[in-house]
Write a protein that holds these residues in place. Structure first.
Motif, PDB file in Angstrom:
ATOM      1  N   VAL A 157       0.863  -1.180   0.000  1.00  0.00           N
ATOM      2  CA  VAL A 157       0.000   0.000   0.000  1.00  0.00           C
ATOM      3  C   VAL A 157       0.903   1.234   0.000  1.00  0.00           C
ATOM      4  O   VAL A 157       1.771   1.377   0.852  1.00  0.00           O
ATOM      5  N   GLN A 158       0.693   2.142  -0.951  1.00  0.00           N
ATOM      6  CA  GLN A 158       1.562   3.311  -1.057  1.00  0.00           C
ATOM      7  C   GLN A 158       0.972   4.550  -0.398  1.00  0.00           C
ATOM      8  O   GLN A 158       1.521   5.066   0.562  1.00  0.00           O
ATOM      9  N   GLU A 159      -0.161   5.046  -0.908  1.00  0.00           N
ATOM     10  CA  GLU A 159      -0.743   6.254  -0.311  1.00  0.00           C
ATOM     11  C   GLU A 159      -2.242   6.310  -0.580  1.00  0.00           C
ATOM     12  O   GLU A 159      -2.672   6.807  -1.615  1.00  0.00           O
ATOM     13  N   PRO A 160      -3.081   5.805   0.329  1.00  0.00           N
ATOM     14  CA  PRO A 160      -4.528   5.900   0.149  1.00  0.00           C
ATOM     15  C   PRO A 160      -4.969   7.344  -0.044  1.00  0.00           C
ATOM     16  O   PRO A 160      -4.503   8.252   0.650  1.00  0.00           O
ATOM     17  N   LEU A 161      -5.895   7.546  -1.001  1.00  0.00           N
ATOM     18  CA  LEU A 161      -6.319   8.894  -1.384  1.00  0.00           C
ATOM     19  C   LEU A 161      -7.794   9.165  -1.126  1.00  0.00           C
ATOM     20  O   LEU A 161      -8.179  10.300  -0.869  1.00  0.00           O
ATOM     21  N   PRO A 176       2.949  16.488   6.958  1.00  0.00           N
ATOM     22  CA  PRO A 176       2.868  17.175   5.668  1.00  0.00           C
ATOM     23  C   PRO A 176       1.452  17.539   5.261  1.00  0.00           C
ATOM     24  O   PRO A 176       1.254  18.411   4.418  1.00  0.00           O
ATOM     25  N   HIS A 177       0.436  16.858   5.831  1.00  0.00           N
ATOM     26  CA  HIS A 177      -0.934  17.191   5.484  1.00  0.00           C
ATOM     27  C   HIS A 177      -1.538  18.214   6.436  1.00  0.00           C
ATOM     28  O   HIS A 177      -2.729  18.527   6.328  1.00  0.00           O
ATOM     29  N   ASP A 178      -0.724  18.749   7.346  1.00  0.00           N
ATOM     30  CA  ASP A 178      -1.100  19.930   8.114  1.00  0.00           C
ATOM     31  C   ASP A 178      -0.749  21.124   7.231  1.00  0.00           C
ATOM     32  O   ASP A 178       0.417  21.522   7.137  1.00  0.00           O
ATOM     33  N   THR A 179      -1.738  21.677   6.545  1.00  0.00           N
ATOM     34  CA  THR A 179      -1.451  22.706   5.543  1.00  0.00           C
ATOM     35  C   THR A 179      -0.761  23.924   6.151  1.00  0.00           C
ATOM     36  O   THR A 179      -0.060  24.650   5.447  1.00  0.00           O
ATOM     37  N   GLY A 180      -0.912  24.116   7.456  1.00  0.00           N
ATOM     38  CA  GLY A 180      -0.285  25.266   8.094  1.00  0.00           C
ATOM     39  C   GLY A 180       1.228  25.198   8.119  1.00  0.00           C
ATOM     40  O   GLY A 180       1.893  26.241   8.193  1.00  0.00           O
ATOM     41  N   LEU A 231       5.652  18.060  -0.280  1.00  0.00           N
ATOM     42  CA  LEU A 231       4.472  18.903  -0.276  1.00  0.00           C
ATOM     43  C   LEU A 231       3.419  18.266  -1.179  1.00  0.00           C
ATOM     44  O   LEU A 231       3.671  18.008  -2.351  1.00  0.00           O
ATOM     45  N   GLY A 232       2.253  18.017  -0.622  1.00  0.00           N
ATOM     46  CA  GLY A 232       1.176  17.345  -1.339  1.00  0.00           C
ATOM     47  C   GLY A 232       0.899  15.955  -0.814  1.00  0.00           C
ATOM     48  O   GLY A 232      -0.127  15.369  -1.144  1.00  0.00           O
ATOM     49  N   GLN A 233       1.806  15.435   0.009  1.00  0.00           N
ATOM     50  CA  GLN A 233       1.607  14.089   0.540  1.00  0.00           C
ATOM     51  C   GLN A 233       0.398  14.071   1.470  1.00  0.00           C
ATOM     52  O   GLN A 233       0.257  14.929   2.341  1.00  0.00           O
ATOM     53  N   PHE A 234      -0.487  13.116   1.269  1.00  0.00           N
ATOM     54  CA  PHE A 234      -1.692  12.893   2.079  1.00  0.00           C
ATOM     55  C   PHE A 234      -2.732  14.008   1.927  1.00  0.00           C
ATOM     56  O   PHE A 234      -3.631  14.140   2.754  1.00  0.00           O
ATOM     57  N   THR A 285      -3.263  20.526  -2.802  1.00  0.00           N
ATOM     58  CA  THR A 285      -1.861  20.694  -3.176  1.00  0.00           C
ATOM     59  C   THR A 285      -1.701  21.851  -4.145  1.00  0.00           C
ATOM     60  O   THR A 285      -0.799  22.689  -4.008  1.00  0.00           O
ATOM     61  N   ARG A 286      -2.575  21.909  -5.120  1.00  0.00           N
ATOM     62  CA  ARG A 286      -2.523  22.991  -6.111  1.00  0.00           C
ATOM     63  C   ARG A 286      -2.695  24.344  -5.435  1.00  0.00           C
ATOM     64  O   ARG A 286      -1.980  25.317  -5.748  1.00  0.00           O
ATOM     65  N   GLU A 287      -3.635  24.459  -4.518  1.00  0.00           N
ATOM     66  CA  GLU A 287      -3.868  25.735  -3.847  1.00  0.00           C
ATOM     67  C   GLU A 287      -2.659  26.153  -3.010  1.00  0.00           C
ATOM     68  O   GLU A 287      -2.314  27.342  -2.959  1.00  0.00           O
ATOM     69  N   LEU A 288      -2.012  25.203  -2.361  1.00  0.00           N
ATOM     70  CA  LEU A 288      -0.810  25.526  -1.595  1.00  0.00           C
ATOM     71  C   LEU A 288       0.279  26.083  -2.498  1.00  0.00           C
ATOM     72  O   LEU A 288       0.930  27.092  -2.163  1.00  0.00           O
ATOM     73  N   LEU A 289       0.514  25.441  -3.636  1.00  0.00           N
ATOM     74  CA  LEU A 289       1.559  25.888  -4.544  1.00  0.00           C
ATOM     75  C   LEU A 289       1.200  27.215  -5.198  1.00  0.00           C
ATOM     76  O   LEU A 289       2.073  28.069  -5.418  1.00  0.00           O
TER      77      LEU A 289
END
Length: 572
Positions: A164-168, A382-386, A552-555, A561-565
């Motif tokens: 299992v790599q990264e459930p989305l 990494p999924h804490d957008t702050g 950046l973008g993991q989880f 992810t797009r909005e962060l970038l």
């Protein structure tokens, strides 16, 4: 022990202070706050789900830690508030819609241990259980008893000998919980037996070499159809366990976000080029123009269609819209206390929201508690957008007509890479071979592969064979595919990686201090399989931002992810 006692005194003091204040009663005017008693409530008994027996190998670094077992001493739920947003209420008034604001008087709160879940991106529920996706972990939450969240699946586990790599995303189809992996695979959990199996394997290159499924949905009316949203070729489709399916195309210039269905009616949510969002209704793959919402939606996150309402989570989790299923007319606007995922039952009369370490139960104000214990994730995540907020001004790493993010999700962090059975971890800027590459932010070079030599075709074949044998890209193989590269430890603490270079500037070496906009190298294709036959084919800059061992973008959802970038490179 001392820390627990102090926490108890603080919480007790807060409760005593609140005890002297009566609970606020929501007003009931046609266009303001509205409270409606919803039935039925949750069932009184829980259905046990056996723990899966799959082998579990944690990824590196290990991020799951164990906390103490549930405390026998009752914990107090801290007070919470959701101050009214006059702008949001005015929007409801303008559309003649009911305005609902979650607060203590109309909603219950379950508070979990700090770090139990940071930023859930998917939530499903039945009468007794919630299934939550956070940090790549699928968590089971008992909605009846004080039991801490139970991990059911996480990166590093194996399902049918596949890593299992990264459930989305998640979807609850009857007694089956479906889990979509970023790599393209679909796992299925039988809730009755607790057994996992691989339902669809799409990690390798198949009929298409770049398919990217970004969302998973289902028929909330109880049918067996599953739904998936594909972003590389812009289509949605529904399929059944026997492999049969139907699909329909979406507009080419949109970014698919989420999908949900009721019977043969399928609702699709996407973001437009102007960054507004659209929800469209399809029936038997044809779009129905009678469903035409007249409402501006921004920062879309989720859609859940029910028999009585189509719910849209937007404004980055600060607002929930209830649309009439046939016309799209706005029925209600919910002001939320900052959540990142929600779930609704098929009738649309039960709503559950998930925020950091919290579950909110709409119209169940008496349903509040503290749930102690369970596995937690330490900060930073990494999924804490702050954690990606920075005071540094970012410059575009290449100039020309490239001063914008790619419109393709496939070239963004988190997309699958089928040729190596792995996941993409950066942004691709496609531009001519030899184009100058510039530092996006100030920092210090911590790696520069000055002695890089182009590998032979044999070396690529060896890596490919190893990936196939393993079923994923081993870390050393991933570094091989990056080719000539520069790593810069930026002043904001993030590490920027510049990958696939054809040359490194003569002033750059380990320890060199660089400024934003300083030239550091040239675009190339080193490390790419195309480099075996050409020095210019598939030339592009692969740019990664990393925090510790995470990208950046993991989880996160692709749209997040797009909005962060977008904010990093264009903060205005």
């Amino acid at each position: 022990m001392r820390h627990r006692s102090l926490l108890w005194l603080l919480l007790l003091g807060g409760l005593l202070a609140c005890a002297t204040q009566p609970l606020a009663t929501p007003t009931s005017t046609p266009f303001t706050e509205h409270a409606t008693t919803l039935q039925p409530t949750l069932a009184a008994t829980a259905v046990a789900i056996p723990t899966p027996t799959q082998q579990s190998i944690p990824t590196e670094p290990t991020v799951v830690t164990s906390t103490t077992s549930p405390s026998p001493t009752p914990q107090l739920v801290p007070n919470w508030d959701n101050p009214i947003d006059e702008g949001m209420r005015a929007t409801a008034v303008a559309h003649n819609a009911i305005f609902n604001r979650l607060n203590l008087a109309n909603s219950g709160l379950w508070q979990f241990e700090s770090g139990s879940f940071w930023h859930p991106i998917a939530l499903e529920m039945n009468a007794t259980t919630a299934f939550l996706l956070d940090g790549g972990r699928v968590l089971r939450i008992d909605l009846i008893n004080d039991i801490p969240p139970q991990p059911l699946l996480q990166p590093g586990d194996f399902v049918d000998d596949l890593l299992v790599q990264e459930p989305l995303d998640l979807a609850l189809v009857g007694e089956t919980l479906l889990v979509l992996d970023r790599a393209g695979d679909l796992y299925a959990l039988d809730l009755a037996t607790g057994g996992w199996q691989l339902e669809r394997y799409e990690r390798e290159i198949g009929e298409t070499s770049s398919h990217y499924f970004v969302a998973l949905g289902y028929d909330t009316a109880g049918g067996s159809q599953r739904l998936r949203l594909e972003t590389s070729y812009s289509y949605a489709h529904y399929f059944f366990a026997d492999g049969s399916e139907r699909q329909w195309l979406l507009p080419e210039d949109v970014l698919p976000v989420d999908v949900s269905g009721v019977g043969d009616k399928i609702y699709t949510l996407w973001r437009n080029p102007d960054r507004t969002a659209t929800v469209a209704l399809f029936q038997e793959t044809a779009r129905l123009t009678t469903f035409a919402p007249i409402f501006t939606m921004l920062q879309p996150r989720q859609i859940v269609a029910t028999e009585t309402a189509v719910y849209i989570l937007d404004m980055a989790g600060r607002r929930l819209l209830s649309l009439q299923p046939e016309t799209g007319v706005v029925q209600a606007v919910f002001q939320l206390p900052g959540v990142s995922a929600f779930a609704a039952n098929a009738a649309g009369d039960q709503l559950l929201f998930a925020g950091r370490d919290q579950l909110f139960f709409w119209q169940q104000p008496a349903n509040s508690r503290f749930v102690a214990g369970g596995p937690t994730l330490p900060a930073p995540q990494p999924h804490d957008t702050g954690v990606w907020k920075t005071t540094l001004a970012y410059a575009w790493p290449i100039t020309g007509n490239s001063d914008d993010l790619t419109p393709r999700d496939l070239q963004m962090p988190g997309a699958p890479r089928h040729y190596r059975l792995g996941i993409h971890q950066g942004i691709d800027f496609y531009w001519a071979n030899g184009t100058p590459v510039y530092a996006a932010a100030a920092g210090t070079v911590i790696r520069a592969t000055l002695d890089y030599e182009r590998p032979s075709e044999t070396a690529f074949n060896f890596r490919r064979a190893e990936n196939i044998e393993l079923g994923y890209t081993a870390p050393e193989n991933l570094d091989f595919y990056r080719g000539m590269q520069i790593w810069i430890l930026q002043e904001d603490g993030f590490v920027a990686r510049y990958v696939h270079l054809s040359d490194i500037h003569w002033q750059i070496e380990e320890g060199t201090a660089v400024t934003a906009g300083q030239q550091i190298g040239l675009i190339g294709n080193t490390g790419s399989p195309a480099s075996v036959v050409s020095e210019t084919e598939d030339a592009h800059l692969h740019f990664e931002l990393r925090l510790d061992d995470f990208y950046l973008g993991q989880f996160l959802r692709p749209i997040e992810t797009r909005e962060l970038l977008e904010h990093l490179f264009s903060p205005d």
